[in-house]
Design a protein around this motif. Structure first.
Motif, PDB file in Angstrom:
ATOM      1  N   ASN A  24      23.418  18.147  63.182  1.00 12.34           N
ATOM      2  CA  ASN A  24      24.820  17.827  62.957  1.00 12.34           C
ATOM      3  C   ASN A  24      25.288  18.495  61.670  1.00 12.34           C
ATOM      4  OD1 ASN A  24      24.753  15.757  60.603  1.00 12.34           O
ATOM      5  ND2 ASN A  24      23.213  14.972  62.046  1.00 12.34           N
ATOM      6  N   GLY A  25      26.603  18.576  61.496  1.00 11.25           N
ATOM      7  CA  GLY A  25      27.152  19.280  60.348  1.00 11.25           C
ATOM      8  C   GLY A  25      26.901  18.591  59.025  1.00 11.25           C
ATOM      9  N   ALA A  26      26.852  17.259  59.025  1.00  5.68           N
ATOM     10  CA  ALA A  26      26.615  16.525  57.784  1.00  5.68           C
ATOM     11  C   ALA A  26      25.216  16.814  57.248  1.00  5.68           C
ATOM     12  CB  ALA A  26      26.803  15.027  58.006  1.00  5.68           C
ATOM     13  N   LEU A  27      24.226  16.782  58.146  1.00  5.07           N
ATOM     14  CA  LEU A  27      22.858  17.086  57.726  1.00  5.07           C
ATOM     15  C   LEU A  27      22.754  18.537  57.262  1.00  5.07           C
ATOM     16  CD1 LEU A  27      19.880  16.405  57.399  1.00  5.07           C
ATOM     17  CD2 LEU A  27      19.567  16.863  59.849  1.00  5.07           C
TER      18      LEU A  27
ATOM     19  N   VAL B 125      19.217  26.501  61.219  1.00  3.44           N
ATOM     20  CA  VAL B 125      19.794  26.456  62.564  1.00  3.44           C
ATOM     21  C   VAL B 125      20.530  25.126  62.719  1.00  3.44           C
ATOM     22  CG1 VAL B 125      19.313  26.495  65.039  1.00  3.44           C
ATOM     23  CG2 VAL B 125      17.925  27.891  63.468  1.00  3.44           C
ATOM     24  N   VAL B 126      21.830  25.189  62.952  1.00  2.15           N
ATOM     25  CA  VAL B 126      22.636  23.977  63.128  1.00  2.15           C
ATOM     26  C   VAL B 126      23.021  23.893  64.592  1.00  2.15           C
ATOM     27  CG1 VAL B 126      24.608  22.662  62.291  1.00  2.15           C
ATOM     28  CG2 VAL B 126      23.509  24.346  60.789  1.00  2.15           C
ATOM     29  N   GLU B 127      22.326  23.046  65.331  1.00  3.13           N
ATOM     30  CA  GLU B 127      22.474  22.987  66.784  1.00  3.13           C
ATOM     31  C   GLU B 127      22.123  21.581  67.253  1.00  3.13           C
ATOM     32  OE1 GLU B 127      23.257  23.126  70.287  1.00  3.13           O
ATOM     33  OE2 GLU B 127      23.445  25.153  69.461  1.00  3.13           O
TER      34      GLU B 127
ATOM     35  N   LEU C 271      22.655  31.398  58.277  1.00  6.81           N
ATOM     36  CA  LEU C 271      22.978  30.149  58.951  1.00  6.81           C
ATOM     37  C   LEU C 271      23.347  30.472  60.390  1.00  6.81           C
ATOM     38  CD1 LEU C 271      23.585  27.058  58.447  1.00  6.81           C
ATOM     39  CD2 LEU C 271      25.927  27.763  57.938  1.00  6.81           C
ATOM     40  N   VAL C 272      22.603  29.884  61.345  1.00  8.99           N
ATOM     41  CA  VAL C 272      22.949  29.990  62.759  1.00  8.99           C
ATOM     42  C   VAL C 272      23.672  28.695  63.109  1.00  8.99           C
ATOM     43  CG1 VAL C 272      22.096  30.259  65.112  1.00  8.99           C
ATOM     44  CG2 VAL C 272      20.950  31.455  63.224  1.00  8.99           C
ATOM     45  N   LEU C 273      24.986  28.776  63.269  1.00  2.88           N
ATOM     46  CA  LEU C 273      25.831  27.589  63.254  1.00  2.88           C
ATOM     47  C   LEU C 273      26.596  27.405  64.555  1.00  2.88           C
ATOM     48  CD1 LEU C 273      27.247  25.276  61.648  1.00  2.88           C
ATOM     49  CD2 LEU C 273      28.820  27.021  60.762  1.00  2.88           C
ATOM     50  N   ASP C 274      26.251  26.348  65.297  1.00  2.00           N
ATOM     51  CA  ASP C 274      27.029  25.980  66.476  1.00  2.00           C
ATOM     52  C   ASP C 274      28.384  25.457  66.005  1.00  2.00           C
ATOM     53  OD1 ASP C 274      28.174  24.505  68.688  1.00  2.00           O
ATOM     54  OD2 ASP C 274      26.212  24.649  69.645  1.00  2.00           O
ATOM     55  N   ARG C 275      29.439  25.989  66.566  1.00  4.10           N
ATOM     56  CA  ARG C 275      30.787  25.628  66.095  1.00  4.10           C
ATOM     57  C   ARG C 275      31.137  24.178  66.399  1.00  4.10           C
ATOM     58  NH1 ARG C 275      36.481  26.358  67.762  1.00  4.10           N
ATOM     59  NH2 ARG C 275      37.674  26.785  65.842  1.00  4.10           N
ATOM     60  N   ASP C 276      30.582  23.623  67.478  1.00  2.00           N
ATOM     61  CA  ASP C 276      30.992  22.293  67.926  1.00  2.00           C
ATOM     62  C   ASP C 276      29.938  21.220  67.651  1.00  2.00           C
ATOM     63  OD1 ASP C 276      33.504  23.128  68.970  1.00  2.00           O
ATOM     64  OD2 ASP C 276      32.444  24.010  70.668  1.00  2.00           O
ATOM     65  N   VAL C 277      29.280  21.295  66.498  1.00  2.43           N
ATOM     66  CA  VAL C 277      28.306  20.257  66.155  1.00  2.43           C
ATOM     67  C   VAL C 277      29.033  18.980  65.726  1.00  2.43           C
ATOM     68  CG1 VAL C 277      26.388  21.764  65.547  1.00  2.43           C
ATOM     69  CG2 VAL C 277      28.142  21.248  63.844  1.00  2.43           C
TER      70      VAL C 277
END
Length: 221
Positions: A32-35, A5-7, A48-54
């Motif tokens: 965050n996207g880097a992590l 989860v990227v949030e 992958l549950v990915l927030d577009r604006d991380v």
């Protein structure tokens, strides 16, 4: 099933992780996207549950890297605005599905289950070996036509073992796929879960211990 989860909203990230774990879906979180890219480089994720604006690395760039890797990780992109051009960009990158905030957590679970049903080279929607049938979408297990009641964690362990297609899976591998990155590497949870799962499946035994290596699922010891 293991999900990243990227949030960057802590409360939402925690809520998603809690709900997924209740559904026997192992979930790690990156804020965050880097992590996210670091975790993707060292762990195997089914989705992958990915927030577009991380922050740090934009969600589009994370998605682009996941698709480029060719690992087959499914992507559900989460956006704050229901803009068609945003979705078009994502689908062109290779995103599998979209959710617009705010959304019901149950809907996210249903969408993840639906993605899991899509055929993949190493993960068929329904696993069948040695008379055992495991349906990841319906969360059902049968042995020789008899329904087998298993716990969520037992189901997750059985899914990993059956997906190995006769190969040996180490205890560490089970911790990685059926638990999550916070699992204690010295825990006896794997041994206990294997023991109780064997009892649920009945005789003759189908989960075999390979001393010093791990566990193998199949009809022969």
């Amino acid at each position: 099933m293991r999900v990243l989860v990227v949030e960057d909203e802590p409360y939402l990230a925690d809520a998603i992780r809690t709900v997924l774990r209740r559904e026997s879906i192992a979930a790690d979180v990156a804020d965050n996207g880097a992590l996210a890219l670091e975790l993707l480089a060292v762990n195997t994720y089914d989705a992958l549950v990915l927030d577009r604006d991380v922050p740090e690395v934009h969600g589009d760039d994370v998605a682009r890297e996941v698709v480029r890797s060719g690992l087959g990780t499914r992507i559900i992109m989460v956006t704050a605005a229901d803009r068609l051009d945003d979705k078009q960009t994502g689908f062109e990158l290779g995103v599998d599905d979209y959710l617009t905030k705010p959304f019901e957590l149950k809907e996210l679970v249903l969408r993840l289950r639906a993605l899991a049903r899509r055929p993949a080279e190493a993960a068929p929607p329904v696993l069948e070996t040695a008379g055992v049938r495991l349906d990841p979408f319906r969360r059902e297990v049968y042995r020789d036509g008899r329904y087998v009641a298993v716990t969520r964690k037992q189901f997750a362990v059985l899914e990993v073992l059956m997906s190995a297609d006769g190969g040996v899976v180490s205890a560490e591998g089970l911790l990685e796929r059926a638990w999550d990155e916070n699992a204690d590497p010295f825990t006896n949870a794997v041994r206990i879960t294997i023991s109780t799962l064997r009892k649920r499946l009945g005789e003759p035994g189908l989960i075999h211990t390979v001393p010093g290596v791990g566990y193998r699922f199949g009809g022969e010891a």
